[in-house]
Each structure stands twice: as C-alpha cells, then as structure tokens.
Design a protein around this motif. Sequence first.
Motif, short mmCIF file in Angstrom:
data_model
loop_
_atom_site.label_atom_id
_atom_site.label_comp_id
_atom_site.label_asym_id
_atom_site.label_seq_id
_atom_site.Cartn_x
_atom_site.Cartn_y
_atom_site.Cartn_z
N GLY A 122 -6.57 31.27 -44.64
CA GLY A 122 -5.55 31.99 -43.90
C GLY A 122 -4.69 31.07 -43.06
N LEU A 123 -5.33 30.08 -42.41
CA LEU A 123 -4.57 29.11 -41.62
C LEU A 123 -3.65 28.29 -42.52
CD1 LEU A 123 -4.08 27.90 -38.83
CD2 LEU A 123 -6.02 26.38 -39.24
N VAL A 146 2.73 21.97 -47.45
CA VAL A 146 1.83 21.60 -46.37
C VAL A 146 0.99 20.43 -46.83
CG1 VAL A 146 -0.04 22.40 -44.88
CG2 VAL A 146 1.68 24.01 -45.66
N ARG A 147 0.94 19.38 -46.04
CA ARG A 147 0.07 18.24 -46.36
C ARG A 147 -1.28 18.41 -45.69
NH1 ARG A 147 3.69 12.79 -46.06
NH2 ARG A 147 5.25 13.44 -47.57
N GLN A 148 -1.22 18.75 -44.40
CA GLN A 148 -2.46 18.90 -43.65
C GLN A 148 -2.23 19.84 -42.48
OE1 GLN A 148 -4.10 15.33 -41.68
NE2 GLN A 148 -6.00 15.83 -42.77
N ASN A 149 -3.22 20.70 -42.22
CA ASN A 149 -3.21 21.54 -41.03
C ASN A 149 -4.15 20.89 -40.02
OD1 ASN A 149 -2.97 23.50 -43.48
ND2 ASN A 149 -2.09 24.61 -41.77
N MET A 150 -3.71 20.87 -38.77
CA MET A 150 -4.55 20.33 -37.71
C MET A 150 -4.39 21.23 -36.50
SD MET A 150 -4.67 16.46 -36.16
CE MET A 150 -2.96 16.43 -35.72
N LEU A 206 -9.39 20.56 -39.18
CA LEU A 206 -8.45 19.88 -40.07
C LEU A 206 -8.63 20.44 -41.47
CD1 LEU A 206 -9.85 17.43 -38.11
CD2 LEU A 206 -7.77 16.40 -38.93
N ILE A 207 -7.53 20.71 -42.15
CA ILE A 207 -7.55 21.24 -43.51
C ILE A 207 -6.56 20.44 -44.34
CG2 ILE A 207 -7.26 23.28 -44.96
CD1 ILE A 207 -7.52 24.91 -42.28
N THR A 208 -7.00 19.97 -45.49
CA THR A 208 -6.12 19.21 -46.37
C THR A 208 -6.37 19.60 -47.83
OG1 THR A 208 -5.23 17.00 -46.80
CG2 THR A 208 -7.62 17.19 -46.70
N ALA A 209 -5.37 19.45 -48.66
CA ALA A 209 -5.51 19.72 -50.09
C ALA A 209 -6.47 18.71 -50.70
CB ALA A 209 -4.15 19.65 -50.78
N ALA A 210 -7.28 19.18 -51.65
CA ALA A 210 -8.28 18.30 -52.26
C ALA A 210 -8.36 18.54 -53.76
CB ALA A 210 -9.64 18.53 -51.61
#
Length: 143
Positions: free
Chosen positions: A57-58, A76-80, A89-93
């Motif tokens: 959701g974030l 979006v690259r990264q959420n912080m 921290l959330i990032t695509a993987a």
Amino acid sequence: MSTSLTDSTNRLAWLLDDLELDGVRFVVLLSDDGLRVAHSPGISKDEAERFAAAASGLRSLGKALGEFCGGYANTVRQNMTEYDEGMILITAAGAGTLLGVATTADVDLGLVAHRMNDLAERVGRELGAAPRRDEFRRAETSL
C-alpha cells in the motif's frame, strides 16, 4: 523444481541473510500486490503478511505521488519512511517483487541501503527474468 512465489514454508528466507545487520529489525520479500514471499527470523509469519500488505500500500501511494516529481511516467525507486523509533525502506527486487526492511533509529542507513540494492539485484536474478518480447515478436513474424 521451482519454488512458488507465495511459498508458505518460507524456503526463500536464505535470500535475506545479507541484511542481517545491526539495526535491522527484519526483512520481508513480498509481491507487488502485497503477498509475503519470504521473511527473516525477526518477524513472525503473520506479522510478515501484515507488513507485506501495508508495504504494498505504501508503494502504491509512492506511485501516485510520482507525478509531483516530474510527471505521470515517473517510477518509484525506493520508499523511505522515518518514524521516531526507526525506518521502513521498500525497494523493487525483480519482476513483481519488493524488498521491505524495518530498522531501529540508530541504523547505518547507507550500509542498509547498499545491501538492499545488492540484494534486490540478486533477488531479481533468482526470481525473475527480463521479458523477451523482441525475440518473441521476431519468432512470430518469421512464421
């Protein structure tokens, strides 16, 4: 034999070992749509599933705000997100997967971000493959 992306036995937890660092509470590998794929020992399966749903959701909110940083096609690259007692921290993987990390307030953020990016790249190689659309189109047109 390949492991299902939503493996209930947590067989892919070994992928997350590189993020066992001081100040990292736990790590969750999740699908884009919020399903837990794997989690580190620092969090229960039920909590990891709740975290995965919230992290998705974030991430979605981050996508909605991308237009304010340059346009609708902005990715979006990264959420912080910083809290009083830590960070998320959330990032695509890789294709269809995200990596979520929860930390304490006194974490070495540079080290965690570096390890996250390395791990995200490795997870992408382990779980996903780049689309082969050009090769498919060439094969289709040659038929």
